[in-house]
Structures are given as structure tokens and as C-alpha cells.
Enzyme design. Structure first.
Site, short mmCIF file in Angstrom:
data_model
loop_
_atom_site.label_atom_id
_atom_site.label_comp_id
_atom_site.label_asym_id
_atom_site.label_seq_id
_atom_site.Cartn_x
_atom_site.Cartn_y
_atom_site.Cartn_z
N HIS A 141 0.82 -1.21 0.00
CA HIS A 141 0.00 0.00 0.00
C HIS A 141 0.86 1.27 0.00
O HIS A 141 0.38 2.35 -0.36
CB HIS A 141 -0.93 0.00 1.21
CG HIS A 141 -2.20 0.76 0.99
ND1 HIS A 141 -2.34 1.74 0.04
CD2 HIS A 141 -3.41 0.68 1.61
CE1 HIS A 141 -3.57 2.24 0.08
NE2 HIS A 141 -4.24 1.61 1.02
N ALA A 142 2.12 1.16 0.39
CA ALA A 142 3.00 2.33 0.33
C ALA A 142 3.31 2.73 -1.10
O ALA A 142 3.77 3.85 -1.35
CB ALA A 142 4.31 2.04 1.08
#
Length: 461
Positions: A141-142
Site C-alpha cells: 500500500h506504500a
């Protein structure tokens, strides 16, 4: 050097063995009529032949030791990436049903990504019944948010059933323009903008404190004021994944008939499913459950590799039995939350989630997550895509269901995605906290049936 934003940093900082921060999707496709037995094998071959990588699929963490405090990305050359590791071809024993696919996806999603490589994987899974195959994508998700990822997926498919173009996801770069910034502002203008943002955040924090004390507005959901639930304990390392898919026209018709939005119908059927599931296990709170709902603040047309969203907290009104009354109450809470966000300047809007997500992330990092009150009971996310039927090298896309990451304190995340004319819902839950996740998925579908029947009843208003 690729930018590492505030939200990106939080996803890297909170990661642990129990809370890996990768998200993903599972999509299914129908092999075209008349295709030979080598269709999937040839598709894999054509994908594997394309070993060029677009951002963020060529990003690797520069230092594992510094990823929590000062993360940075290195951009790898194409020949530094092992495609055979990242792209894998699997098969279910024929004919594989939804249960068998769910078991495999749950197991694959439970495995963390290798932090010494670019943080993504793609699995093409053949052997599904009714002449179908599936694609599972995992990505940290980063690296990207839901809207950005969906934009990339839409560049790999097309509305032409005769097209045999194969464009693997890892080759797709950002197509849209980059967000505008204030780099052209003078020093005085920048200072005024920062002061305005600071003032707005301070005012919002005070409003939250005041609302938490008074609780005067029945439509307002307040962060960290949520009833206790089985959904909000510590999580383990294993996940369960369940899916449901409906024709988008059903959801849209209910929304128009009830005078609410598609997202509010989605929240309402999730609430109906949760109400029944929790009541069945003797854990339905007397108060309404609350939901954290990501709201995109991505500039239209931008699909850069970064996170661009804020979070609204609203009530699910699970204490209301009547489905029509429930969806109306959810709509009021949704409007209240979104009006609150609209009143914030963009700079404050970007920082708004930090008022409650910051403390929540800190709970997870210091080991008290799941032992103290979370900011909300469940996370529910809706991503809008194309309503036109789409194809991958001639194979019709049947469904696209999101898969999420969990935290100590939030053991269930529900996502939806509209694409190829269907509305796909993905349920990601902790394996031990929610041992019957498929039952919750089925109850959510039945809540849609119930809401349809109720709004069509002559006595409904």
C-alpha cells in the site's frame, strides 16, 4: 528519487509480521468461445515476454533498517528484477469452484511480500469452473492506493472483445497528469497557506473533542467512540478472503429508488450483513457500528504511484432493523461526514486522517492495538471504475474484487469495485476472529435482496 508521502510512510512504519501492509485484487475472466486449450498458457507466455517495468513496479526499499524512520525507494533497472519470482502461474484442480479459489487466495494473501525485492506479486490461476481463470495481484500500500491501482488495471483491459493486445500490469505507468502544487507561490503566500492549514487542523481537532464530549448530533460518528466488537481485537498472521459480485445495475437502481448514492447502498448492505452475522454469534452491539471510509482526493486524471486519499468516519446504523430506515440513516451520517471534509482546505484535507489514523498507527506500533479503542469498527472502501464490459486478450472480465490489509483493532476490511458492468465486493478478515467470513459475504448479498424488496414494497416511503 521517487517521493515517499506521509501516508506511504505510515504504511511502512506500521508493518509487522501480523500486519503486513500489502493490498490487492482478485479478478476472474471467461475464456472466449472457440479458444483452444492453450489460451491461458499462451497468455502467460505473452505476459512473461514483457520484462519492462513501470513505476512503482521497479521500486525497491533502499534500506530495511530505515524503512520506519526514513524510507526511500531505489529505482531498479529492468535486468535487476526477477520476473519469474514476481509473476507466477498456478492452477486449481479442475473444476475449481469459488471455495477452492477462495482458499488459495486466502493462503497467498496471508504471505508477506519479500522486502528485499520490489513489493508486488501477480498470480495467474487457471482451472476455474465454467472455463475461467483468475488473476491475483498483491502490492504494498506504500506504493499505490485503490484509485491509482484501478486506473492501471483499466490500461491492461479494453472494451473490444476482438482485441488480443496483452499489456501486463507491471508494464503500465501513470498515464495522467501530475497533481498541481504550490511550488510557484511566493514565500508570503506559502506561509499564509500553511497557517490556514494549521488553523483548520487545530479547529477540526477541537471539534472532535467537543463532539466526543457532547455527542449531540445523532448522525455524527466520532473517531475512537465505537462500541466493543469481535471485529476489534488483535489480529494474527493468517487471513480469510471472501467475495461477492452483483450486476451494477442492481445497486444503481436501489440507489436511485431510495434517493441515496451507490456508496450509501454499499454501506447499507454491509451493515445488514454485519448486523445479521454479529447477532448470530451473540456479538451485536446495542450502539451503531462505525466505519472508516477512504475518500479519494486524487486529482481527476492523475494515477501517479502514491497515496492520495483522506478518511471519513460514519455510522453504519446497525442498531436499526428496518433496511429502508437504515439506509436513510446511513445517508444522513455520510452526508454529515463528507460536508465536514468539504469545509477543509486541501492541505488540511490531506492531513485530516492523521488526527485519528496517527494515534491508531501508534497503537499498532507500540503493541496496544486491539487492546484499546480503535478509531472505528470496520473499514469500508468503494472504488468506482468502468461500467462498460471489459476484456483481457478477448477474455471477458467477469469480476474484480479488492483485498485489503488489516490492523490490530480492525480485523475486517470490506472493499468494493465497479468495473466491467459489475459491482464486486471483497471481504478480508482475520482467520481466527472471523472464522466464517464466507457467511458474512452471503449475508451481505441477502441484505441487498432485502433492501430491494423493501424499497419496492408499496408501504415503503
Amino acid at each position: 528519487m521517487p517521493k515517499v508521502g506521509l501516508a506511504d510512510r505510515l504504511f511502512l512504519a506500521v508493518e509487522s509480521a501480523e500486519t503486513p501492509q500489502h493490498v490487492g485484487s482478485v479478478s476472474t475472466y471467461v475464456i472466449p468461445d472457440g479458444a483452444d486449450d492453450a489460451f491461458v498458457r499462451n497468455l502467460v507466455r505473452d505476459m512473461r515476454a514483457q520484462a519492462t517495468y513501470a513505476p512503482p513496479f521497479n521500486y525497491r526499499l533502499r534500506s530495511l533498517r530505515r524503512k520506519r524512520i526514513a524510507p526511500a525507494w531505489d529505482v531498479l533497472a529492468d535486468d535487476e528484477i526477477d520476473l519469474d519470482y514476481h509473476f507466477r502461474h498456478s492452477a486449481l484442480p479442475k473444476p475449481g469452484g469459488e471455495r477452492e479459489l477462495g482458499v488459495l487466495v486466502s493462503r497467498l494473501h496471508s504471505t508477506p511480500l519479500d522486502p528485499e525485492r520490489p513489493l508486488w506479486e501477480m498470480h495467474l490461476i487457471e482451472g476455474l469452473e465454467h472455463n475461467r481463470f483468475a488473476i491475483l495481484v498483491k502490492i504494498h500500500h506504500a506504493l499505490i492506493d485503490g484509485m491509482g491501482a484501478l486506473s492501471r488495471v483499466h490500461q491492461t483491459i479494453c472494451p473490444d472483445p476482438d482485441s488480443r493486445l496483452v499489456r501486463p500490469l507491471w508494464t503500465v505507468g501513470p498515464a495522467g497528469r501530475k497533481p498541481t502544487d504550490n511550488s510557484g507561490l511566493g514565500f508570503g503566500q506559502k506561509t499564509k497557506e500553511r497557517l490556514r492549514t494549521t488553523g483548520a487542523i487545530a479547529s477540526t481537532a477541537l471539534d472532535m473533542i467537543r463532539d466526543a464530549r457532547k455527542q449531540e448530533n445523532p448522525d455524527a460518528a466520532i473517531p475512537f467512540v465505537a462500541p466493543k466488537s469481535v471485529l476489534n481485537g488483535p489480529v494474527g498472521r493468517q487471513r480469510r478472503v471472501a467475495t461477492q459480485t452483483y450486476e451494477f445495475t442492481r445497486i444503481n437502481r436501489v440507489a436511485k429508488t431510495a434517493g441515496v448514492t451507490v456508496n450509501e447502498v454499499f454501506l447499507a448492505i454491509c451493515a445488514g450483513g454485519l448486523r445479521r452475522y454479529l447477532d448470530e454469534i451473540g456479538d451485536l452491539p446495542a450502539q451503531s457500528l462505525t466505519a472508516g471510509t477512504p475518500v479519494s482526493i486524487r486529482i481527476e486524471g492523475d494515477d501517479a504511484a502514491t497515496n492520495a486519499f483522506t478518511v471519513a468516519v460514519m455510522k453504519l446504523c446497525t442498531h436499526i432493523e428496518d433496511p429502508v430506515e437504515r439506509v436513510a440513516a446511513i445517508a444522513r451520517s455520510s452526508v454529515h461526514a463528507k460536508n465536514h471534509l468539504r469545509a477543509l482546505p486541501r492541505g488540511a484535507l490531506e492531513l485530516y486522517p492523521s488526527l485519528f489514523m496517527g494515534p491508531f498507527m501508534a497503537q499498532n506500533m507500540i503493541g496496544i492495538g486491539g487492546k484499546v479503542a480503535p478509531p472505528y469498527n470496520v473499514s469500508i472502501s468503494n472504488v468506482q471504475g468502468s461500467k462498460q464490459v471489459q476484456y483481457l486478450a478477448g477474455a471477458r472480465m467477469e469480476s474484480l474484487n479488492g483485498i485489503a490489509m488489516l490492523y490490530h483493532g480492525v480485523a475486517l476490511i470490506i472493499t468494493s469495485c465497479t468495473t466491467s458492468g459489475n459491482f464486486g465486493i471483497g471481504f478480508t478478515g482475520d482467520r481466527d476472529a472471523l472464522p466464517h467470513l464466507q457467511r458474512l459475504a452471503v449475508y451481505t448479498g441477502e441484505a441487498l435482496d432485502e433492501l430491494e424488496q423493501a424499497i419496492d414494497s408499496p408501504t415503503s416511503s
